[in-house]
Enzyme design. Structure first.
Site, PDB file in Angstrom:
ATOM      1  N   TYR A 145      14.214  -9.105  12.579  1.00 47.12           N
ATOM      2  CA  TYR A 145      14.580  -8.622  11.244  1.00 47.12           C
ATOM      3  C   TYR A 145      16.103  -8.546  11.102  1.00 47.12           C
ATOM      4  O   TYR A 145      16.691  -9.131  10.186  1.00 47.12           O
ATOM      5  CB  TYR A 145      13.956  -7.254  11.000  1.00 47.12           C
ATOM      6  CG  TYR A 145      14.230  -6.682   9.625  1.00 47.12           C
ATOM      7  CD1 TYR A 145      13.625  -7.215   8.495  1.00 47.12           C
ATOM      8  CD2 TYR A 145      15.083  -5.593   9.460  1.00 47.12           C
ATOM      9  CE1 TYR A 145      13.866  -6.697   7.228  1.00 47.12           C
ATOM     10  CE2 TYR A 145      15.335  -5.067   8.203  1.00 47.12           C
ATOM     11  CZ  TYR A 145      14.717  -5.617   7.085  1.00 47.12           C
ATOM     12  OH  TYR A 145      14.964  -5.090   5.842  1.00 47.12           O
ATOM     13  N   LYS A 149      18.383 -11.201   8.808  1.00 40.28           N
ATOM     14  CA  LYS A 149      19.106 -10.712   7.637  1.00 40.28           C
ATOM     15  C   LYS A 149      20.595 -11.060   7.739  1.00 40.28           C
ATOM     16  O   LYS A 149      21.237 -11.400   6.732  1.00 40.28           O
ATOM     17  CB  LYS A 149      18.926  -9.201   7.495  1.00 40.28           C
ATOM     18  CG  LYS A 149      17.570  -8.785   6.941  1.00 40.28           C
ATOM     19  CD  LYS A 149      17.385  -9.199   5.488  1.00 40.28           C
ATOM     20  CE  LYS A 149      16.154  -8.565   4.862  1.00 40.28           C
ATOM     21  NZ  LYS A 149      15.981  -8.961   3.437  1.00 40.28           N
TER      22      LYS A 149
END
Length: 316
Positions: A145, A149
């Site tokens: 994650y 990002k």
């Protein structure tokens, strides 16, 4: 009439963004594969200006007659999913971001990329400003994650430079409110669900770690401020969006126990790997340049959130 394409528009944040856009008279197309979003999050909408398509953003986007802005919010964000859906998360924030940017480029539309405070990792700077490059474990359990990002932001910058596009990025800090999944795995859903069920609240670590929690309506107004600002004020830029009211997890538990009015107690478990010790945004940039700041207190926001959680848990 502005046409907005919202990826992840059936999710927690996405559905509230859709409400805001429709209220302002926009035409909205939602793309969502319902990995973490729910059709029920949009079931209250009765508008001919809303189109909802089941679609995975890793695939080529559908064709549109025109697009004015692409909001790319699609991605699982629950820590519980970081292990079980690691590849999906990484590709949604890389390949999915490419698809969203290609859509914006094809229609000469501006784009807003939803990044996250997790790009700062376990920060060595506090509070975290947009100029801080972060302290992220690229091989840790949160990496799919956090790092995807970070790549999403890097890809946005590359598109800006190569294609002279208008791309804005928001780094979203901890947000809560109605339509958040009670089984999300983040601290407020965990605490509210446990308190409503009369179970002890589970604190990981000693509870001294801190967070700053932004109520969803404040967060959406911040996103809209960035998206709607003139190009000279926001194009190619990145803004933290969140609440600066910092609170320890221990104190948060005490507040929730009062708001829910429960007999629940507190239990303690070991802290997960790479869990940030502190988290608070520096929002001077968005406050000074775009005149935005949050207005909903934690207590007020929690009181507005509890009825939704009570209803969801009663249906389980």
């Amino acid at each position: 009439m502005e046409h907005a394409v919202v990826t992840g528009g059936a999710g927690f944040l996405g559905s509230h963004l859709v409400d805001s856009l429709l209220e302002d008279g926009c035409r909205v197309t939602v793309l969502d594969n319902y990995g973490s979003g729910r059709p029920e999050n949009l079931s209250h909408v009765e508008s001919s200006q809303l189109t909802v398509q089941k679609h995975d953003v890793r695939d080529t986007f559908p064709e549109f007659d025109d697009v004015d802005i692409v909001y790319h919010l699609a991605s699982r964000a629950s820590p519980d999913d970081f292990g079980s859906h690691a590849v999906e998360i990484a590709m949604t924030n890389s390949q999915g971001t490419e698809r969203a940017l290609e859509c914006a480029r094809e229609y000469d539309a501006r784009a807003l990329i939803a990044s996250t405070s997790e790009v700062y990792g376990n920060p060595e700077e506090h509070p975290q400003s947009e100029t801080y490059n972060g302290n992220v474990n690229i091989r840790g359990p949160r990496a799919p994650y956090d790092e995807s990002k970070r790549f999403s932001e890097a890809l946005a910058v590359a598109y800006e430079q190569k294609y002279r596009m208008d791309i804005r990025t928001v780094r979203i800090f901890n947000t809560y409110g109605p339509r958040m999944d009670p089984h999300d795995g983040r601290v407020i859903p965990n605490f509210l669900s446990q308190a409503i069920r009369g179970e002890d609240l589970t604190i990981y670590g000693d509870g001294s770690q801190t967070r700053s929690f932004c109520y969803v309506s404040d967060l959406i107004s911040g996103i809209r401020n960035v998206a709607d600002a003139p190009p000279e004020a926001a194009a190619g830029d990145v803004f933290n969006v969140g609440n600066t009211e910092e609170i320890s997890i221990q104190t948060l538990a005490e507040v929730i126990l009062k708001v829910v009015d429960t007999d629940s107690g507190v239990t303690y478990k070991s802290l997960p790997q790479d869990d940030p010790e502190v988290r608070r945004p520096d929002i001077f940039k968005i406050t000074s340049e775009l005149s935005w700041e949050p207005s909903i207190s934690l207590r007020t926001g929690l009181e507005r959130t509890v009825p939704y959680f009570e209803g969801r848990l009663a249906d389980d």
